[in-house]
Design a protein around this motif. Structure first.
Motif, PDB file in Angstrom:
ATOM      1  N   GLU A  58      29.006 -26.001  73.243  1.00  0.00           N
ATOM      2  CA  GLU A  58      27.877 -25.307  73.098  1.00  0.00           C
ATOM      3  C   GLU A  58      26.977 -26.414  72.768  1.00  0.00           C
ATOM      4  O   GLU A  58      26.928 -27.262  72.241  1.00  0.00           O
ATOM      5  N   VAL A  59      25.522 -25.958  73.391  1.00  0.00           N
ATOM      6  CA  VAL A  59      24.408 -26.789  73.087  1.00  0.00           C
ATOM      7  C   VAL A  59      23.348 -26.085  72.258  1.00  0.00           C
ATOM      8  O   VAL A  59      22.971 -24.638  72.751  1.00  0.00           O
ATOM      9  N   VAL A  60      22.767 -26.408  71.119  1.00  0.00           N
ATOM     10  CA  VAL A  60      21.792 -25.825  70.354  1.00  0.00           C
ATOM     11  C   VAL A  60      20.622 -26.609  70.156  1.00  0.00           C
ATOM     12  O   VAL A  60      20.685 -27.755  69.982  1.00  0.00           O
ATOM     13  N   ALA A  61      19.623 -26.067  70.599  1.00  0.00           N
ATOM     14  CA  ALA A  61      18.170 -26.610  70.611  1.00  0.00           C
ATOM     15  C   ALA A  61      17.545 -26.433  69.092  1.00  0.00           C
ATOM     16  O   ALA A  61      17.550 -25.291  68.684  1.00  0.00           O
ATOM     17  N   VAL A  62      16.825 -27.588  68.716  1.00  0.00           N
ATOM     18  CA  VAL A  62      16.012 -27.261  67.439  1.00  0.00           C
ATOM     19  C   VAL A  62      14.900 -27.766  67.696  1.00  0.00           C
ATOM     20  O   VAL A  62      14.479 -28.755  68.238  1.00  0.00           O
ATOM     21  N   SER A  63      13.533 -26.736  67.210  1.00  0.00           N
ATOM     22  CA  SER A  63      12.292 -27.289  67.193  1.00  0.00           C
ATOM     23  C   SER A  63      11.623 -27.205  66.050  1.00  0.00           C
ATOM     24  O   SER A  63      11.778 -26.040  65.208  1.00  0.00           O
ATOM     25  N   VAL A  64      11.020 -28.246  65.379  1.00  0.00           N
ATOM     26  CA  VAL A  64      10.370 -28.205  64.102  1.00  0.00           C
ATOM     27  C   VAL A  64       8.735 -27.887  64.358  1.00  0.00           C
ATOM     28  O   VAL A  64       8.095 -28.887  65.184  1.00  0.00           O
ATOM     29  N   GLY A  65       8.169 -26.847  64.060  1.00  0.00           N
ATOM     30  CA  GLY A  65       6.606 -26.883  64.372  1.00  0.00           C
ATOM     31  C   GLY A  65       6.142 -25.320  64.189  1.00  0.00           C
ATOM     32  O   GLY A  65       6.999 -24.445  63.673  1.00  0.00           O
ATOM     33  N   PRO A  66       4.921 -24.986  64.557  1.00  0.00           N
ATOM     34  CA  PRO A  66       4.336 -23.876  64.443  1.00  0.00           C
ATOM     35  C   PRO A  66       5.053 -22.655  65.427  1.00  0.00           C
ATOM     36  O   PRO A  66       6.073 -22.927  66.015  1.00  0.00           O
ATOM     37  N   ALA A  67       4.527 -21.514  65.244  1.00  0.00           N
ATOM     38  CA  ALA A  67       4.939 -20.408  65.831  1.00  0.00           C
ATOM     39  C   ALA A  67       5.355 -20.611  67.440  1.00  0.00           C
ATOM     40  O   ALA A  67       6.374 -20.336  68.232  1.00  0.00           O
ATOM     41  N   GLN A  68       4.243 -21.321  67.918  1.00  0.00           N
ATOM     42  CA  GLN A  68       4.073 -21.645  69.437  1.00  0.00           C
ATOM     43  C   GLN A  68       5.603 -22.383  70.044  1.00  0.00           C
ATOM     44  O   GLN A  68       5.598 -22.657  71.284  1.00  0.00           O
ATOM     45  N   SER A  69       6.143 -23.129  69.074  1.00  0.00           N
ATOM     46  CA  SER A  69       7.421 -23.844  69.306  1.00  0.00           C
ATOM     47  C   SER A  69       8.378 -22.912  69.913  1.00  0.00           C
ATOM     48  O   SER A  69       9.233 -23.809  70.380  1.00  0.00           O
ATOM     49  N   VAL A  87      12.505 -24.157  63.245  1.00  0.00           N
ATOM     50  CA  VAL A  87      12.161 -24.378  61.852  1.00  0.00           C
ATOM     51  C   VAL A  87      10.764 -24.223  61.788  1.00  0.00           C
ATOM     52  O   VAL A  87      10.097 -25.360  62.312  1.00  0.00           O
ATOM     53  N   GLU A  88      10.075 -23.129  61.300  1.00  0.00           N
ATOM     54  CA  GLU A  88       8.747 -23.138  61.194  1.00  0.00           C
ATOM     55  C   GLU A  88       7.944 -23.653  60.208  1.00  0.00           C
ATOM     56  O   GLU A  88       8.115 -23.655  58.855  1.00  0.00           O
ATOM     57  N   ILE A  89       6.864 -24.741  60.700  1.00  0.00           N
ATOM     58  CA  ILE A  89       6.088 -25.358  59.891  1.00  0.00           C
ATOM     59  C   ILE A  89       4.757 -25.434  60.613  1.00  0.00           C
ATOM     60  O   ILE A  89       4.630 -25.717  61.705  1.00  0.00           O
ATOM     61  N   SER A  90       3.700 -24.765  59.810  1.00  0.00           N
ATOM     62  CA  SER A  90       2.514 -24.648  60.355  1.00  0.00           C
ATOM     63  C   SER A  90       1.445 -25.444  59.519  1.00  0.00           C
ATOM     64  O   SER A  90       1.454 -25.491  58.730  1.00  0.00           O
ATOM     65  N   GLY A  91       0.237 -25.055  60.092  1.00  0.00           N
ATOM     66  CA  GLY A  91      -1.135 -25.710  59.396  1.00  0.00           C
ATOM     67  C   GLY A  91      -1.175 -27.227  58.959  1.00  0.00           C
ATOM     68  O   GLY A  91      -0.638 -28.009  59.737  1.00  0.00           O
ATOM     69  N   MET A 197      14.526 -15.772  83.076  1.00  0.00           N
ATOM     70  CA  MET A 197      14.861 -14.575  82.556  1.00  0.00           C
ATOM     71  C   MET A 197      15.934 -14.409  81.569  1.00  0.00           C
ATOM     72  O   MET A 197      15.808 -13.750  80.748  1.00  0.00           O
ATOM     73  N   LYS A 198      17.003 -15.168  81.984  1.00  0.00           N
ATOM     74  CA  LYS A 198      18.151 -15.090  80.984  1.00  0.00           C
ATOM     75  C   LYS A 198      17.832 -15.839  79.560  1.00  0.00           C
ATOM     76  O   LYS A 198      18.299 -15.377  78.686  1.00  0.00           O
ATOM     77  N   ALA A 199      16.859 -16.893  79.593  1.00  0.00           N
ATOM     78  CA  ALA A 199      16.350 -17.360  78.536  1.00  0.00           C
ATOM     79  C   ALA A 199      16.026 -16.326  77.447  1.00  0.00           C
ATOM     80  O   ALA A 199      16.030 -16.366  76.211  1.00  0.00           O
ATOM     81  N   LYS A 200      15.292 -15.297  77.946  1.00  0.00           N
ATOM     82  CA  LYS A 200      14.557 -14.374  77.205  1.00  0.00           C
ATOM     83  C   LYS A 200      15.562 -13.717  76.287  1.00  0.00           C
ATOM     84  O   LYS A 200      15.136 -12.988  75.074  1.00  0.00           O
ATOM     85  N   LYS A 201      16.686 -13.385  76.509  1.00  0.00           N
ATOM     86  CA  LYS A 201      17.850 -12.966  76.085  1.00  0.00           C
ATOM     87  C   LYS A 201      18.761 -13.659  75.083  1.00  0.00           C
ATOM     88  O   LYS A 201      19.337 -13.307  74.307  1.00  0.00           O
ATOM     89  N   LYS A 202      18.402 -15.149  75.094  1.00  0.00           N
ATOM     90  CA  LYS A 202      19.290 -15.735  74.314  1.00  0.00           C
ATOM     91  C   LYS A 202      18.647 -16.151  72.974  1.00  0.00           C
ATOM     92  O   LYS A 202      17.248 -15.820  72.698  1.00  0.00           O
ATOM     93  N   PRO A 203      19.627 -16.110  71.835  1.00  0.00           N
ATOM     94  CA  PRO A 203      19.034 -16.055  70.428  1.00  0.00           C
ATOM     95  C   PRO A 203      18.127 -17.365  69.885  1.00  0.00           C
ATOM     96  O   PRO A 203      18.760 -18.481  70.324  1.00  0.00           O
ATOM     97  N   ILE A 204      17.322 -16.860  69.199  1.00  0.00           N
ATOM     98  CA  ILE A 204      16.615 -18.267  68.396  1.00  0.00           C
ATOM     99  C   ILE A 204      16.600 -17.872  66.926  1.00  0.00           C
ATOM    100  O   ILE A 204      16.131 -16.674  66.755  1.00  0.00           O
ATOM    101  N   LYS A 205      17.300 -18.606  66.346  1.00  0.00           N
ATOM    102  CA  LYS A 205      17.159 -18.283  64.900  1.00  0.00           C
ATOM    103  C   LYS A 205      15.984 -19.010  64.150  1.00  0.00           C
ATOM    104  O   LYS A 205      15.693 -19.858  64.364  1.00  0.00           O
ATOM    105  N   LYS A 206      15.485 -18.117  63.103  1.00  0.00           N
ATOM    106  CA  LYS A 206      14.334 -18.747  62.544  1.00  0.00           C
ATOM    107  C   LYS A 206      14.717 -19.198  61.128  1.00  0.00           C
ATOM    108  O   LYS A 206      15.005 -18.340  60.304  1.00  0.00           O
ATOM    109  N   VAL A 207      14.400 -20.505  60.862  1.00  0.00           N
ATOM    110  CA  VAL A 207      14.742 -20.703  59.310  1.00  0.00           C
ATOM    111  C   VAL A 207      13.385 -21.496  58.787  1.00  0.00           C
ATOM    112  O   VAL A 207      12.460 -21.995  59.630  1.00  0.00           O
ATOM    113  N   THR A 208      13.218 -21.960  57.599  1.00  0.00           N
ATOM    114  CA  THR A 208      12.106 -22.773  57.116  1.00  0.00           C
ATOM    115  C   THR A 208      12.749 -23.910  56.455  1.00  0.00           C
ATOM    116  O   THR A 208      13.945 -23.996  56.432  1.00  0.00           O
ATOM    117  N   ALA A 209      11.885 -24.799  56.273  1.00  0.00           N
ATOM    118  CA  ALA A 209      12.465 -26.251  55.750  1.00  0.00           C
ATOM    119  C   ALA A 209      12.939 -25.948  54.395  1.00  0.00           C
ATOM    120  O   ALA A 209      13.749 -26.526  53.880  1.00  0.00           O
TER     121      ALA A 209
END
Length: 253
Positions: A58-69, A87-91, A197-209
């Motif tokens: 399994e490969v899991v991608a992580v992005s730290v940043g605003p909603a657009q991440s 991992v949502e961090i903004s402003g 198209m397939k990527a749209k159905k893959k899960p993205i989990k949202k967490v905070t720092a």
């Protein structure tokens, strides 16, 4: 190896001409094209290749940043990553987010996700820090392979060819480990329309720092951001004697 964690950062696109804000507090990001950090694309490609070679399940991608991440994560998912963590961090918090904060977040997620490998780009093209992989390895107390030009699985772990000033250095490391991808490691694939198209159905989990117990209080204060000085125009000299005379005067050519 069961699981590979790969970091993806949303940065101003490499083809965009950077403009400094009039108040010199940073660079203009509003209405500017952003994309995945190019070194992170290489990291994603390598992680996906590992899965294709049955070296990872399994490969899991992580992005730290605003909603657009999340757009950056969708690109990674379209390249073949299985799921994403945002991992949502903004402003202001995001503007002053440093590699130390990101490293703490990645280290925590690596433990929570029981990752065997963390693969990151060697640096981001916006801040050019080249610190995150090294600090993540230190926080996890895992071996590290930075500036990877080639990664091979062996019975004992990994053999890594890494870019150094004098050429290429080959090292061996055990797993789990943290790796950072250099330019010659691979050529990232383009995401095909069916995979987008397939990527749209893959899960993205949202967490905070905060969920991860990481304090992202800024440790720096930006005093001023300025354009680099404009290079002075050169001059053409008629011959070598004139060149030597000019250099003796201490002038610029």
């Amino acid at each position: 190896m069961a699981r590979v964690l790969v970091g993806v950062k949303r940065v101003i696109d490499y083809a965009v001409k950077i403009r400094v804000k009039p108040d010199k507090t940073g660079v203009v990001t509003e209405g500017v094209k952003h994309s995945m950090n190019p070194f992170d694309e290489i990291a994603v490609e390598e992680a996906v290749k590992m899965k294709e070679k049955k070296l990872a399940t399994e490969v899991v991608a992580v992005s730290v940043g605003p909603a657009q991440s999340q757009e950056t994560l969708r690109t990674a998912l379209a390249m073949g990553v299985d799921r994403g963590i945002h991992v949502e961090i903004s402003g202001k918090d995001f503007e002053l987010l440093q590699p130390i904060h990101v490293s703490k977040i990645l280290a925590k997620l690596a433990q929570e996700e029981k990752a065997d490998l963390v693969v990151l780009g060697k640096q981001a093209i916006d801040d050019d820090s080249n610190q995150t992989a090294q600090m993540t390895a230190a926080l996890l107390d895992w071996p590290q392979g930075t500036f990877c030009a080639k990664i091979e699985k062996t019975d004992a772990g990994l053999t890594i060819a890494r870019e150094v000033d004098g050429g290429v250095e080959t090292i061996k490391t055990k797993v789990p480990a943290v790796l950072s991808a250099d330019l010659r490691l691979n050529t990232p694939r383009y995401a095909t329309l069916p995979n987008i198209m397939k990527a749209k159905k893959k899960p993205i989990k949202k967490v905070t720092a905060k969920d991860l117990g990481v304090d992202t209080t800024p440790r720096i204060e930006i005093l001023s951001v300025e354009d680099p000085p404009v290079r002075q125009a050169g001059t053409i000299v008629p011959d070598v004697d004139a060149l030597i005379a000019k250099l003796k005067e201490g002038g610029h050519i």
